[in-house]
Enzyme design. Sequence first.
Site, PDB file in Angstrom:
ATOM      1  CB  THR A  18       4.677  -4.689  -4.643  1.00  0.00           C
ATOM      2  OG1 THR A  18       3.663  -3.666  -4.620  1.00  0.00           O
ATOM      3  CG2 THR A  18       4.438  -5.613  -5.811  1.00  0.00           C
ATOM      4  CB  ALA A  20       6.643  -2.024   4.011  1.00  0.00           C
ATOM      5  CB  VAL A  21       2.148  -4.374   5.244  1.00  0.00           C
ATOM      6  CG1 VAL A  21       1.241  -5.396   5.931  1.00  0.00           C
ATOM      7  CG2 VAL A  21       2.447  -3.219   6.190  1.00  0.00           C
ATOM      8  CB  CYS A 135       1.815  -0.324  13.490  1.00  0.00           C
ATOM      9  SG  CYS A 135       2.113   1.372  12.993  1.00  0.00           S
ATOM     10  CB  SER A 165       9.737   0.475   7.876  1.00  0.00           C
ATOM     11  OG  SER A 165       9.724   0.230   9.262  1.00  0.00           O
ATOM     12  CG  HIS A 248       6.612   1.901  15.267  1.00  0.00           C
ATOM     13  ND1 HIS A 248       7.472   2.247  14.251  1.00  0.00           N
ATOM     14  CD2 HIS A 248       5.363   2.109  14.777  1.00  0.00           C
ATOM     15  CE1 HIS A 248       6.761   2.636  13.189  1.00  0.00           C
ATOM     16  NE2 HIS A 248       5.481   2.555  13.483  1.00  0.00           N
TER      17      HIS A 248
HETATM   18  P1  NAP Z   1       3.764   0.545   0.884  1.00  0.00           P
HETATM   19  O1  NAP Z   1       5.063  -0.072   1.203  1.00  0.00           O
HETATM   20  O2  NAP Z   1       3.751   1.909   0.313  1.00  0.00           O
HETATM   21  O3  NAP Z   1       2.945  -0.451  -0.082  1.00  0.00           O
HETATM   22  C1  NAP Z   1       1.688  -0.092  -0.611  1.00  0.00           C
HETATM   23  C2  NAP Z   1       1.137  -1.240  -1.419  1.00  0.00           C
HETATM   24  O4  NAP Z   1      -0.173  -0.886  -1.883  1.00  0.00           O
HETATM   25  C3  NAP Z   1       1.958  -1.576  -2.664  1.00  0.00           C
HETATM   26  O5  NAP Z   1       1.878  -2.951  -2.892  1.00  0.00           O
HETATM   27  C4  NAP Z   1       1.221  -0.811  -3.753  1.00  0.00           C
HETATM   28  O6  NAP Z   1       1.380  -1.390  -5.025  1.00  0.00           O
HETATM   29  C5  NAP Z   1      -0.207  -1.009  -3.311  1.00  0.00           C
HETATM   30  N1  NAP Z   1      -1.104   0.008  -3.860  1.00  0.00           N
HETATM   31  C6  NAP Z   1      -0.986   1.346  -3.745  1.00  0.00           C
HETATM   32  N2  NAP Z   1      -1.991   1.951  -4.415  1.00  0.00           N
HETATM   33  C7  NAP Z   1      -2.743   0.965  -4.963  1.00  0.00           C
HETATM   34  C8  NAP Z   1      -3.900   0.944  -5.780  1.00  0.00           C
HETATM   35  N3  NAP Z   1      -4.512   2.067  -6.178  1.00  0.00           N
HETATM   36  N4  NAP Z   1      -4.411  -0.261  -6.176  1.00  0.00           N
HETATM   37  C9  NAP Z   1      -3.803  -1.410  -5.783  1.00  0.00           C
HETATM   38  N5  NAP Z   1      -2.679  -1.451  -5.012  1.00  0.00           N
HETATM   39  C10 NAP Z   1      -2.168  -0.267  -4.606  1.00  0.00           C
HETATM   40  O7  NAP Z   1       2.824   0.652   2.195  1.00  0.00           O
HETATM   41  P2  NAP Z   1       2.812  -0.287   3.506  1.00  0.00           P
HETATM   42  O8  NAP Z   1       3.681   0.313   4.511  1.00  0.00           O
HETATM   43  O9  NAP Z   1       2.989  -1.691   3.104  1.00  0.00           O
HETATM   44  O10 NAP Z   1       1.331  -0.024   4.034  1.00  0.00           O
HETATM   45  C11 NAP Z   1       0.212  -0.619   3.441  1.00  0.00           C
HETATM   46  C12 NAP Z   1      -0.988  -0.400   4.356  1.00  0.00           C
HETATM   47  O11 NAP Z   1      -0.709  -0.992   5.631  1.00  0.00           O
HETATM   48  C13 NAP Z   1      -1.339   1.056   4.625  1.00  0.00           C
HETATM   49  O12 NAP Z   1      -2.731   1.179   4.760  1.00  0.00           O
HETATM   50  C14 NAP Z   1      -0.659   1.318   5.951  1.00  0.00           C
HETATM   51  O13 NAP Z   1      -1.262   2.351   6.669  1.00  0.00           O
HETATM   52  C15 NAP Z   1      -0.865  -0.009   6.646  1.00  0.00           C
HETATM   53  N6  NAP Z   1       0.117  -0.283   7.695  1.00  0.00           N
HETATM   54  C16 NAP Z   1       1.443  -0.142   7.447  1.00  0.00           C
HETATM   55  C17 NAP Z   1       2.321  -0.415   8.466  1.00  0.00           C
HETATM   56  C18 NAP Z   1       3.801  -0.277   8.287  1.00  0.00           C
HETATM   57  O14 NAP Z   1       4.516  -0.419   9.285  1.00  0.00           O
HETATM   58  N7  NAP Z   1       4.315  -0.011   7.116  1.00  0.00           N
HETATM   59  C19 NAP Z   1       1.857  -0.844   9.710  1.00  0.00           C
HETATM   60  C20 NAP Z   1       0.487  -0.994   9.900  1.00  0.00           C
HETATM   61  C21 NAP Z   1      -0.366  -0.713   8.884  1.00  0.00           C
HETATM   62  P3  NAP Z   1       2.385  -0.800  -6.149  1.00  0.00           P
HETATM   63  O15 NAP Z   1       3.672  -1.572  -5.968  1.00  0.00           O
HETATM   64  O16 NAP Z   1       1.703  -1.182  -7.407  1.00  0.00           O
HETATM   65  O17 NAP Z   1       2.524   0.651  -5.934  1.00  0.00           O
END
Ligand code: NAP
Length: 352
Positions: A18, A20-21, A135, A165, A248
């Site tokens: 659900t 962003a990634v 990233c 983001s 970025h």
């Molecule tokens: P996000 O938008 O906050 O999404 C987090 C996701 O993880 C949601 O689907 C959330 O589900 C789920 N989640 C959180 N806690 C959980 C738990 N205890 N058990 C199961 N699912 C859980 O974050 P994001 O930006 O997509 O980032 C996700 C990961 O990718 C992070 O490790 C981040 O560092 C990495 N990342 C992000 C980016 C970026 O540009 N955003 C780039 C590279 C790497 P719910 O909907 O249930 O809360």
Amino acid sequence: MEDTILPKSYRVAILGSTGAVGTELLELLEARNFPLGDLKLLASPRSAGTTLSFQGESLTVEAVTEDSFHNVDLVLASAGGSTSKLWAPKAVQAGAVVIDNSSAFRMMADVPLVVPEVNPDAAQFHQGIIANPNCTTILMSVALWPLHCVQPIKRVVVATYQSASGAGARAMEEMKEQARAILAGETPKTDIFPYPLAFNLFPHNSALTEIGYCEEELKMVNETRKIFGTQDIHISPTCIRVPVMRAHSEAINLEFASPFPVAKARELLSHAPGVTLLEDWQKNYFPMPMETSGKDDVFVGRIRQDISHPCGLELWISGDQIRKGAALNAVQIAELLVAKNWLKVPASVLKV
Ligand code: NAP
């Protein structure tokens, strides 16, 4: 009737579906026609029961449990470090290969850290988990590797311009709401970020270390060295959050042992995989996050001789960090595993 050999298809789970990634992963699996047999959407109990659309169907999100990884070949994990630490080893023991977007495993010796344009062969030595790099590091690696292969880079000084983001889906909403509040003359609220990001900028919000660099900056140093397979590249980053929604950008200064002609750099980058060279010097037009958002490539431009050093080069890059910086890189790794028949957990890793 002749026997038809059907192409193999794989059972995939997205952990963090659900976010962003996660939502970008879903879009890419569909757009790139990944050979899917089955798709499971996992998240926390908060969003269990909600639905996401895939190939015109509505799929229900499930809360991750001990049983989630049975009959799964591949887990694409993007649910944060602590969630990955808890679930990735369980997924591997259930027989699934995990490609993890968090920083939890990136620097472990037995975990390959892969950017397919740079070090695809590292993926074959996985022990069940492959890490997707940070990233900003992915974007920089894709742009620098073609130059480094011709003449090793001695030193990199880089300043990043990182979008909201990068901190996830809620951070984008927070910045939008801050912009609305500021324009309405109200005091902006902060929750995800320590300070208002709308109409502002600040050094990256990751934890500061005792040497004065923040964790995000040290990821760029250590992960680039691991991906490039050398400790002999010296890197000094300054990471900044800027009020950009997505993608970025990075201002990069490079030092080589001898002069690196600008024309040669331009020629190399114009053919490099995953790179688009974008320069119009007449119009002062170079890569911008608004235009690189939603694109696969890392955009490079404004390549110029460093006037302060005969062996220096300056470049400006911009790329979609949710896409190439996370989801696309992960799907490319998955495609590589499929193409090379590396999508299996080694028997030696499985506990009997
Ligand atoms: P996000 O938008 O906050 O999404 C987090 C996701 O993880 C949601 O689907 C959330 O589900 C789920 N989640 C959180 N806690 C959980 C738990 N205890 N058990 C199961 N699912 C859980 O974050 P994001 O930006 O997509 O980032 C996700 C990961 O990718 C992070 O490790 C981040 O560092 C990495 N990342 C992000 C980016 C970026 O540009 N955003 C780039 C590279 C790497 P719910 O909907 O249930 O809360």
